[in-house]
Design a protein around this motif. Structure first.
Motif, mmCIF file in Angstrom:
data_model
loop_
_atom_site.group_PDB
_atom_site.id
_atom_site.type_symbol
_atom_site.label_atom_id
_atom_site.label_comp_id
_atom_site.label_asym_id
_atom_site.label_seq_id
_atom_site.Cartn_x
_atom_site.Cartn_y
_atom_site.Cartn_z
ATOM 1 N N ASN A 36 -53.308 135.253 25.839
ATOM 2 C CA ASN A 36 -52.523 134.177 26.448
ATOM 3 C C ASN A 36 -52.499 132.907 25.603
ATOM 4 O O ASN A 36 -51.843 131.935 25.968
ATOM 5 N N TYR A 37 -53.223 132.912 24.499
ATOM 6 C CA TYR A 37 -53.298 131.721 23.653
ATOM 7 C C TYR A 37 -51.947 131.446 22.994
ATOM 8 O O TYR A 37 -51.303 132.348 22.463
ATOM 9 N N VAL A 38 -51.520 130.198 23.037
ATOM 10 C CA VAL A 38 -50.250 129.798 22.427
ATOM 11 C C VAL A 38 -50.564 129.012 21.147
ATOM 12 O O VAL A 38 -51.055 127.884 21.218
ATOM 13 N N PRO A 39 -50.306 129.586 19.978
ATOM 14 C CA PRO A 39 -50.621 128.901 18.721
ATOM 15 C C PRO A 39 -49.663 127.743 18.447
ATOM 16 O O PRO A 39 -48.514 127.742 18.893
ATOM 17 N N THR A 40 -50.171 126.773 17.704
ATOM 18 C CA THR A 40 -49.354 125.632 17.282
ATOM 19 C C THR A 40 -49.026 125.771 15.798
ATOM 20 O O THR A 40 -49.916 125.991 14.979
ATOM 21 N N VAL A 41 -47.748 125.660 15.478
ATOM 22 C CA VAL A 41 -47.283 125.731 14.090
ATOM 23 C C VAL A 41 -46.581 124.429 13.728
ATOM 24 O O VAL A 41 -45.656 124.002 14.424
ATOM 25 N N GLN A 93 -51.042 114.508 10.688
ATOM 26 C CA GLN A 93 -50.784 114.673 12.130
ATOM 27 C C GLN A 93 -51.012 116.122 12.554
ATOM 28 O O GLN A 93 -51.591 116.386 13.608
ATOM 29 N N PHE A 94 -50.561 117.057 11.723
ATOM 30 C CA PHE A 94 -50.765 118.477 12.038
ATOM 31 C C PHE A 94 -52.259 118.806 12.098
ATOM 32 O O PHE A 94 -52.706 119.571 12.946
ATOM 33 N N THR A 95 -53.021 118.222 11.172
ATOM 34 C CA THR A 95 -54.466 118.453 11.162
ATOM 35 C C THR A 95 -55.111 117.874 12.411
ATOM 36 O O THR A 95 -55.976 118.496 13.034
ATOM 37 N N ASN A 96 -54.672 116.674 12.784
ATOM 38 C CA ASN A 96 -55.240 116.007 13.967
ATOM 39 C C ASN A 96 -54.989 116.784 15.258
ATOM 40 O O ASN A 96 -55.797 116.740 16.185
ATOM 41 N N GLU A 97 -53.846 117.476 15.320
ATOM 42 C CA GLU A 97 -53.543 118.231 16.529
ATOM 43 C C GLU A 97 -54.010 119.685 16.437
ATOM 44 O O GLU A 97 -53.679 120.509 17.268
ATOM 45 N N ASN A 98 -54.816 119.981 15.394
ATOM 46 C CA ASN A 98 -55.395 121.316 15.209
ATOM 47 C C ASN A 98 -54.344 122.414 15.139
ATOM 48 O O ASN A 98 -54.477 123.476 15.771
ATOM 49 N N ALA A 99 -53.309 122.181 14.362
ATOM 50 C CA ALA A 99 -52.279 123.217 14.181
ATOM 51 C C ALA A 99 -52.918 124.456 13.577
ATOM 52 O O ALA A 99 -53.743 124.369 12.662
ATOM 53 N N ASP A 100 -52.556 125.623 14.101
ATOM 54 C CA ASP A 100 -53.132 126.877 13.611
ATOM 55 C C ASP A 100 -52.610 127.239 12.228
ATOM 56 O O ASP A 100 -53.270 127.944 11.458
ATOM 57 N N LEU A 101 -51.410 126.748 11.916
ATOM 58 C CA LEU A 101 -50.753 127.099 10.653
ATOM 59 C C LEU A 101 -49.668 126.070 10.407
ATOM 60 O O LEU A 101 -49.071 125.548 11.349
ATOM 61 N N THR A 102 -49.411 125.766 9.132
ATOM 62 C CA THR A 102 -48.326 124.848 8.803
ATOM 63 C C THR A 102 -47.372 125.514 7.811
ATOM 64 O O THR A 102 -47.761 126.403 7.060
ATOM 65 N N ILE A 103 -46.126 125.065 7.829
ATOM 66 C CA ILE A 103 -45.087 125.609 6.946
ATOM 67 C C ILE A 103 -44.411 124.457 6.223
ATOM 68 O O ILE A 103 -43.967 123.489 6.853
ATOM 69 N N GLY A 104 -44.332 124.565 4.895
ATOM 70 C CA GLY A 104 -43.713 123.509 4.099
ATOM 71 C C GLY A 104 -42.358 123.924 3.566
ATOM 72 O O GLY A 104 -42.245 124.936 2.874
ATOM 73 N N ILE A 105 -41.331 123.144 3.895
ATOM 74 C CA ILE A 105 -39.973 123.392 3.398
ATOM 75 C C ILE A 105 -39.710 122.435 2.247
ATOM 76 O O ILE A 105 -39.565 121.232 2.453
ATOM 77 N N ALA A 106 -39.680 122.956 1.025
ATOM 78 C CA ALA A 106 -39.518 122.234 -0.237
ATOM 79 C C ALA A 106 -40.892 121.910 -0.819
ATOM 80 O O ALA A 106 -41.865 121.683 -0.086
ATOM 81 N N THR A 107 -40.963 121.887 -2.132
ATOM 82 C CA THR A 107 -42.239 121.762 -2.845
ATOM 83 C C THR A 107 -43.049 120.527 -2.456
ATOM 84 O O THR A 107 -44.247 120.648 -2.198
ATOM 85 N N PRO A 108 -42.459 119.312 -2.402
ATOM 86 C CA PRO A 108 -43.271 118.145 -2.034
ATOM 87 C C PRO A 108 -43.916 118.278 -0.653
ATOM 88 O O PRO A 108 -45.056 117.847 -0.456
ATOM 89 N N ALA A 109 -43.194 118.880 0.289
ATOM 90 C CA ALA A 109 -43.754 119.086 1.633
ATOM 91 C C ALA A 109 -44.922 120.064 1.574
ATOM 92 O O ALA A 109 -45.972 119.852 2.187
ATOM 93 N N ALA A 110 -44.747 121.145 0.818
ATOM 94 C CA ALA A 110 -45.803 122.150 0.693
ATOM 95 C C ALA A 110 -47.038 121.564 0.008
ATOM 96 O O ALA A 110 -48.173 121.834 0.419
ATOM 97 N N LEU A 111 -46.837 120.766 -1.020
ATOM 98 C CA LEU A 111 -47.959 120.152 -1.729
ATOM 99 C C LEU A 111 -48.737 119.211 -0.818
ATOM 100 O O LEU A 111 -49.978 119.172 -0.851
ATOM 101 N N SER A 112 -48.030 118.467 0.006
ATOM 102 C CA SER A 112 -48.685 117.550 0.939
ATOM 103 C C SER A 112 -49.513 118.306 1.971
ATOM 104 O O SER A 112 -50.652 117.943 2.270
#
Length: 336
Positions: A36-41, A93-112
C-alpha cells in the motif's frame, strides 16, 4: 545433565527455525503495508521547451505503463526555468521530502540531482547526452552507482546527410551551442569533426545565455552557407530568435530535433523525445520495484524519423528531395 543439555539444544533449534520462517515469510501486516506504500518521485526539468515537455510527458506514460498510475505514486514536478539557483533549491526540496527517486530532464537538472543525492537515493536520467562524459555514470553499460536512465544521443551522421541533401552546394557550415550545456557542446564538436572529414569548412559559434543569440546569429549568418543547431537546451530555447536572423539572410538551419524544425528548421532526422522520456519512466518504475541502478545499463535512444518543414523550405527557395518528403510522410512528420 544430558537431558538439560538436550532441552537447551532443542530450544535453540526451535528458535532458529522460527527465525528462518519469519525471515523468508515476512509478517503479513508488513507485506500489506509495503504493497500500500505510495512512493514519491521528484521530476526536475531544466526549462520549459517543447522537446523537454515531451520528455516529461513520456516519463509519466512510462511510469503508468508499469502500474504507477495516479493513485499509486506521488509525483512532485519542478521546473527550474533555466535558473541554476532554482536547480539547487528544487533538488534539495526533493531530499527534504524524502523522495524515493528523482528524475532529471536535461543534463544540468541531472547534475544538480546527482550532487544533492550524493550517491544515495536513485537518480534517473531522462535524455542526457554523454552521461559518462558528464561524470554522471562510470560507463553506459555499468553505471556503477545510484544513477542510470536514458541517453538521447543525436544521430549526427544522419544529420550531416540531411545537410548534404537540403543544401548540396554548401561549403561553410556554422555550428552553434551553449557554453554551459555539456550535451550541446559534445554534439557540436562531434558534428564539426564529422563535417570537416566530409570536406566542409566547419566553424563553431557559442552563446552563454539565450540573450546572446541575436548578436551571435547575425555574425554567423553573414559567414556561413548553412547552420547546424545541435540538441542543446539554450539553442532550442532561442530557436525562434535564430530563425528570425537566418531568414533575413536566407540561410537554412538544420536542427537536431523535431520541435526545432517546427520552430523554423528545414528538416532533420529526429529521435523521439517522447520515447526518450517513456523509456526513462519504465526504468524509474523498475528501480522503484527493486532493480539496482549500479548494474542497470543506460539506454541510448538513437533511432530517428524524418521531419520536414515544407513551409520553411519554400520560404528559403529550397526544393527538398522527393525521397526525403516521402520518408517524412510514411514515418515521420511533414510541417506545412
Amino acid at each position: 545433565m544430558n537431558k538439560r543439555l538436550m532441552s537447551v539444544i532443542a530450544i535453540i533449534v526451535a528458535f532458529l527455525a522460527v527465525a528462518f520462517v519469519m525471515t523468508n515469510n515476512p509478517n503479513p501486516t508488513a507485506v500489506a503495508k509495503k504493497k500500500n506504500y505510495v512512493p514519491t518521485v521528484g521530476i526536475l526539468q531544466l526549462v520549459t521547451h517543447p522537446a523537454l515537455d515531451e520528455i516529461h510527458r513520456g516519463i509519466i506514460a512510462g511510469l503508468k505503463s508499469q502500474g504507477y498510475t495516479k493513485n499509486k505514486i506521488k509525483i512532485d514536478y519542478q521546473n527550474a526555468q533555466a535558473n541554476q539557483a532554482n536547480l539547487k533549491t528544487m533538488s534539495q526540496q526533493f531530499t527534504n521530502e524524502n523522495a524515493d527517486l528523482t528524475i532529471g530532464i536535461a543534463t544540468p537538472a541531472a547534475l544538480s540531482l546527482a550532487k544533492t543525492a550524493n550517491g544515495n537515493n536513485p537518480v534517473i536520467l531522462a535524455g542526457i547526452t554523454d552521461p559518462a562524459g558528464s561524470g554522471l555514470v562510470k560507463s553506459a553499460q555499468k553505471p556503477g552507482g545510484n544513477i542510470t536512465g536514458t541517453s538521447g544521443d543525436s544521430p549526427l551522421e544522419q544529420h550531416l546527410a540531411v545537410i548534404k541533401q537540403v543544401v548540396p552546394h554548401a561549403k561553410k557550415l556554422g555550428i552553434i551551442y551553449t557554453t554551459s550545456d555539456h550535451g550541446g557542446e559534445y554534439n557540436a564538436k562531434n558534428m564539426a569533426k564529422l563535417a570537416e572529414a566530409a570536406g566542409y569548412d566547419a566553424k563553431l559559434y557559442t552563446i552563454s545565455t539565450t540573450n546572446d543569440m541575436q548578436q551571435v546569429a547575425e555574425t554567423m549568418a553573414s559567414q556561413v552557407d548553412v547552420i547546424y543547431a545541435p540538441q542543446d537546451n539554450g539553442v532550442a530555447s532561442a530557436m525562434k530568435t535564430l530563425i528570425n536572423i537566418t531568414n533575413k539572410n536566407k540561410i537554412p538551419v538544420i536542427p537536431a530535433v523535431d520541435t526545432m524544425v517546427k520552430d523554423g528548421g528545414v528538416a532533420t532526422m529526429s529521435v523521439s523525445q517522447y520515447n526518450i522520456g517513456y523509456q526513462a519512466g519504465i526504468m524509474a518504475a523498475k528501480v522503484l520495484k527493486g532493480k539496482e541502478t549500479a548494474t542497470y545499463p543506460v539506454k541510448t535512444i538513437t533511432q530517428g524519423d524524418m521531419v520536414v518543414n515544407l513551409k520553411q523550405a519554400q520560404h528559403l527557395g529550397i526544393q527538398l528531395p522527393e525521397s526525403m518528403v516521402k520518408a517524412a510522410e510514411s514515418k515521420g512528420e511533414v510541417i506545412k
